[in-house]
Design a protein around this motif. Structure first.
Motif, PDB file in Angstrom:
ATOM      1  N   ARG A 158       0.856  -1.198   0.000  1.00 18.68           N
ATOM      2  CA  ARG A 158       0.000   0.000   0.000  1.00 18.68           C
ATOM      3  C   ARG A 158       0.884   1.238   0.000  1.00 18.68           C
ATOM      4  N   ASP A 187      -0.308  -7.254  -2.991  1.00 16.63           N
ATOM      5  CA  ASP A 187      -1.645  -6.961  -2.487  1.00 16.63           C
ATOM      6  C   ASP A 187      -2.403  -6.249  -3.601  1.00 16.63           C
ATOM      7  N   HIS A 257      -7.019 -10.514  -2.630  1.00 20.26           N
ATOM      8  CA  HIS A 257      -6.067  -9.397  -2.640  1.00 20.26           C
ATOM      9  C   HIS A 257      -5.247  -9.370  -3.930  1.00 20.26           C
ATOM     10  N   ASP A 320      -6.163 -14.630   2.980  1.00 16.75           N
ATOM     11  CA  ASP A 320      -7.132 -13.869   3.776  1.00 16.75           C
ATOM     12  C   ASP A 320      -8.165 -13.187   2.898  1.00 16.75           C
ATOM     13  N   TRP A 370      -2.824 -17.085   6.257  1.00 11.29           N
ATOM     14  CA  TRP A 370      -3.648 -16.373   7.239  1.00 11.29           C
ATOM     15  C   TRP A 370      -4.736 -17.325   7.728  1.00 11.29           C
ATOM     16  N   TRP A 388      -4.717 -13.914  12.916  1.00 14.36           N
ATOM     17  CA  TRP A 388      -4.826 -12.449  13.005  1.00 14.36           C
ATOM     18  C   TRP A 388      -6.181 -11.994  13.507  1.00 14.36           C
ATOM     19  N   TYR A 413      -1.964  -5.321  15.840  1.00 15.89           N
ATOM     20  CA  TYR A 413      -2.006  -4.586  14.573  1.00 15.89           C
ATOM     21  C   TYR A 413      -1.643  -3.130  14.855  1.00 15.89           C
ATOM     22  N   MET A 416      -3.462   0.192  13.894  1.00 11.75           N
ATOM     23  CA  MET A 416      -4.597   0.738  14.644  1.00 11.75           C
ATOM     24  C   MET A 416      -4.180   2.034  15.334  1.00 11.75           C
ATOM     25  N   HIS A 425      -6.236   3.068  11.590  1.00 15.60           N
ATOM     26  CA  HIS A 425      -7.442   2.233  11.604  1.00 15.60           C
ATOM     27  C   HIS A 425      -7.993   2.094  13.014  1.00 15.60           C
ATOM     28  N   TRP A 427     -10.594  -0.707  13.288  1.00 19.27           N
ATOM     29  CA  TRP A 427     -11.512  -1.852  13.212  1.00 19.27           C
ATOM     30  C   TRP A 427     -11.227  -2.942  14.236  1.00 19.27           C
ATOM     31  N   GLU A 462      -2.075   1.027   4.520  1.00 21.38           N
ATOM     32  CA  GLU A 462      -3.045   1.850   3.778  1.00 21.38           C
ATOM     33  C   GLU A 462      -3.043   3.290   4.272  1.00 21.38           C
TER      34      GLU A 462
HETATM   35  C1  TNX Z   1      -6.864  -6.807   7.325  1.00 22.20           C
HETATM   36  S1  TNX Z   1      -4.833  -8.864   8.214  1.00 22.20           S
HETATM   37  C2  TNX Z   1      -6.091  -7.274   6.271  1.00 22.20           C
HETATM   38  C3  TNX Z   1      -5.324  -6.288   5.468  1.00 22.20           C
HETATM   39  C4  TNX Z   1      -5.597  -4.876   5.891  1.00 22.20           C
HETATM   40  C5  TNX Z   1      -5.649  -4.802   7.390  1.00 22.20           C
HETATM   41  C6  TNX Z   1      -5.797  -3.406   7.934  1.00 22.20           C
HETATM   42  C7  TNX Z   1      -5.152  -9.375   6.867  1.00 22.20           C
HETATM   43  C8  TNX Z   1      -4.697 -10.726   6.667  1.00 22.20           C
HETATM   44  N1  TNX Z   1      -5.852  -8.594   6.004  1.00 22.20           N
HETATM   45  O1  TNX Z   1      -5.587  -6.457   4.107  1.00 22.20           O
HETATM   46  O2  TNX Z   1      -4.594  -4.081   5.377  1.00 22.20           O
HETATM   47  O3  TNX Z   1      -6.708  -5.567   7.847  1.00 22.20           O
HETATM   48  O4  TNX Z   1      -5.660  -3.364   9.312  1.00 22.20           O
END
Ligand code: TNX
Length: 721
Positions: A158, A187, A257, A320, A370, A388, A413, A416, A425, A427, A462
């Motif tokens: 990113r 990605d 991705h 993932d 993942w 994760w 992470y 965050m 972030h 989330w 990102e």
């Molecule tokens: C989840 S963790 C993702 C990523 C994002 C990230 C942002 C994972 C295996 N996938 O594609 O960049 O969250 O926190």
């Protein structure tokens, strides 16, 4: 003044929390203070056993002393040697008045000893300008890690980071005894490694924006943005990392991705034509087709080259967030499912991951995935799983028999944000360094622990790209001191008490990090307002600065400020390039929420109507992407008096789903509009408006944003303080 400083320092030392001996991060298992002092002179030599030349050279990067190969320890030397009775990463550091002895079970153990020795020296050793002679207090450290895998994941897709930037990152991980760098090389937004048999993957897919077929997602829309590592670059990085006891594990994130890959090689996609209307003619599919044999041939070439480039026994193949809906629309995937007796998208993904794992294994490597990719348990048990999602996902992978790297997002992470008002972030969670330090394995059974290989943290990037122009380095602000906490948990298998850890950090480690060149995040100062006096305090030896709303510049804080408008002040601390977030009295960051109506030339999405944003709580979306000439209008019921008003398209903290380019206009009567500014990362702002604002409008001047819609947020209205 000098006497006062000395008295203060004595007082601090006297009243401070007792810390683990040596103030080392991560704390060693056993640390014994000994009598005697060793003095490092300009004539002191680093002597090493023959096979440990590279360790001696590494140490001499910080202590520029003569290096000699030698077999017998000599008085006056710094001696590096192997001790076969120790485990590979185990070490002994023994400092007496006669010599400094660094012993490891292997070069890895010696590396760990060196890092502990560096932390026992003045911080200036990290900038290689420690004045000599220097004294080291006598001690004996016997230490070994709890986990063999102590990792960090870096997303160079990113936001692109070049060889120099990655090296700096590696160098600092090494100082924290982190021994794996998981590097995310592909990605949706970039392909970052040269593949000689398919040069287009990196030559085209390494760049986005302007004339690239790859959509310009995330920042730098008007620039041909990106880069990639050549094979020579990779070899350089691998060698640089190895010298610091770090193994690099490459990741190609598949089969999802893969938006970038699909733009460069549309033949990897499923066999159906997507609806292109909402995305303005742009194919946003991002998943490799499972049924195409040509895809496995392509991936065979990729895995062969990666297996030759990276000495690690692992290749991470992603897995993932796969959008299985694309497979369900593909006649070939459906036929494959019927043939193989597969009934769900998950099973189809397991089929893909197993095919890919076979390829990886053919080249003598083990696949990593993942956690989603192992959810059904059908994936080969040779695979190592990266948990994760949460601790549960990690536990379930261990129960199924997978070797597992534990990295739940809510603890590890580091993309965050650290408090509500900071960047990044949210989330998974909003947390600072206390959170990873609190991670424990209490809920894991002894059986499950057998499959836990270690702990890892991640920085997805990102949010980084749009902050490259900030006056601080976003990646280091996000990752330190959180990596210090990670290192403690990964090394010891458990966190420490926060107070004790914080004392080690603030008394010793902060100044080490300054010398390492890390622009880390400090904790905010405490602010109080009593009897008309506004004061700020800190306990970490940093300096406090303040600024006043509506005035230019930052001032050094030296004494309480007399004011009847405390809400106008914001305080932050600094130390070298490190800085804290702003702190102030309650009300400093108060926002207004005047009644507003949002309209647009684009229809609203049904699921996320404009009323969401009008309510100031949630985000809204348009029903399609923005085109040249489109607009979004924010009309206030009553004209609003304020000091600043800002509107942003795009997701909350993330400039994606935006108007790629455009401008913002203001109106004081709801009829006549004047242009205020160009949009920057999808947003614009007006400061100190001359009159109450009746309406704001953002106008789009460039079609498309690589997605299907535009996100609409509530206006941000800053009151006059
Ligand atoms: C989840 S963790 C993702 C990523 C994002 C990230 C942002 C994972 C295996 N996938 O594609 O960049 O969250 O926190």
């Amino acid at each position: 003044m000098r006497l006062f400083t000395i008295l203060m320092a004595a007082l601090v030392a006297f009243t401070s929390v007792p810390t683990m001996a040596g103030n080392i991060i991560p704390a060693p298992r056993k640390y014994e203070k000994r009598s005697g002092v060793f003095t490092i002179q300009t004539t002191t030599k680093i002597t090493h056993y023959p096979a440990l030349r590279s360790s001696a050279e590494y140490l001499s990067e910080f202590l520029p002393l003569e290096i000699r190969e030698y077999n017998e320890p000599q008085t006056g030397d710094i001696v590096i040697r192997e001790n076969k009775s120790l485990d590979a990463e185990e070490y002994i550091l023994d400092v007496s008045d006669k010599m400094i002895l660094l012993e490891g079970g292997s070069a890895a153990g010696v590396h760990n000893a060196i890092e502990t020795l560096l932390q026992s020296l003045p911080a200036s050793v990290y900038s290689a300008d420690m004045p000599l002679p220097a004294m080291v207090g006598g001690c004996r450290v016997e230490d070994a890690p709890r986990f063999a895998y102590r990792g960090f994941m870096l997303d160079v897709c990113r936001t692109w980071m070049d060889v120099g930037q990655v090296k700096k990152f590696i160098a600092n991980l090494a100082h924290h005894k982190i021994n794996k760098l998981h590097i995310h090389l592909s990605d949706d937004e970039g392909w970052r490694v040269e593949i000689k048999s398919h040069p287009e993957l990196a030559e085209v897919g390494g760049f986005r924006g302007v004339d690239s077929p790859v959509a310009a997602r995330y920042g730098r829309w008007d620039e041909h943005y990106g880069g990639y590592f050549t094979h020579d670059d990779i070899r350089e990085l691998v060698a640089y990392a190895a010298k610091r006891n770090i193994e690099i594990i490459p990741e190609i994130d598949l089969p999802g991705h893969s938006h970038n890959l699909a733009r460069v090689r549309p033949d990897i996609l499923c066999n159906y034509t997507p609806g292109l209307k909402a995305s303005d003619g742009y194919d946003t599919r991002s998943v490799m087709c499972v049924s195409k044999e040509s895809n496995y041939a392509l991936l065979d070439d990729v895995m062969r080259e990666l297996s030759e480039l990276f000495p690690s026994q692992y290749i991470h193949i992603g897995g993932d967030e796969v959008n299985t809906a694309q497979w369900m629309r593909c006649p070939d995937c459906k036929a494959l499912m019927a043939r193989e007796g597969l009934t769900s998208g998950e099973e189809l993904q397991a089929y893909f991951m197993n095919r890919l794992s076979t390829i990886v294994e053919k080249y003598g490597k083990r696949p990593c995935v993942w956690n989603e990719a192992a959810a059904t348990g059908e994936l080969t048990k040779q695979a190592m799983v990266y948990g994760w999602k949460d601790a549960k996902a990690c536990q379930s992978a261990t129960t199924m028999g997978y070797k597992t790297v534990v990295m739940p997002g809510a603890y590890f992470y580091f993309d965050m944000r650290q408090t509500q008002r900071e960047e990044g972030h949210d989330w998974a969670a909003i947390f600072d360094a206390k959170k990873p330090l609190s991670f424990g394995f209490k809920d894991f059974t002894a059986e499950q622990m057998k499959n836990v290989v270690g702990v890892q943290a991640a920085f997805f990037s990102e949010a980084y790209i749009s902050r490259l122009h900030y006056d601080y380095d976003f990646i280091y602000y996000q990752t330190y001191p959180r990596i210090c906490a990670l290192s403690e948990v990964a090394w010891r298998g458990e966190g420490a008490e926060w107070e004790e850890f914080y004392a080690r950090l603030s008394n010793n480690h902060y100044s080490r990090m300054v010398a390492m060149g890390i622009d880390f995040r400090l904790f905010p100062p405490k602010v109080a307002y009593n009897d008309g006096l506004l004061s700020a305090t800190t306990d970490d030896h940093s300096h406090i600065y303040y600024n006043i709303v509506g005035e230019q510049g930052e001032h050094l804080y030296t004494a309480p400020i007399k004011t009847d408008k405390p809400q106008r002040y914001a305080f932050r601390t600094r130390m070298g390039g490190a800085l804290s977030p702003e702190a102030g009295v309650k009300g400093r960051w108060r926002m207004l929420q005047p009644k507003v109506t949002i309209t647009s030339s684009i229809d609203e999405s049904e699921r996320f109507p404009y009323s969401n944003a009008e309510g100031y709580g949630r985000i809204a979306r348009t029903s399609r992407v923005g085109r040249e000439g489109d607009w979004i209008l924010y009309t206030f019921e009553e004209p609003v008096k304020c000091r600043r008003m800002e509107v942003r398209t795009g997701n909350l903290q993330l400039p994606r789903f935006i108007f790629n380019a455009g401008y913002m206009e203001v109106s004081y009567d709801g009829k006549n509009f004047t242009r205020v500014c160009e949009l920057n990362c999808g947003g614009g702002a007006i400061d100190n408006p001359s009159k109450p604002i009746k309406a704001l409008r953002v106008v789009c001047t460039e079609s498309g944003n690589g997605a299907d819609f535009v996100t609409v947020q509530a206006p941000m209205v800053f009151p006059i303080l």
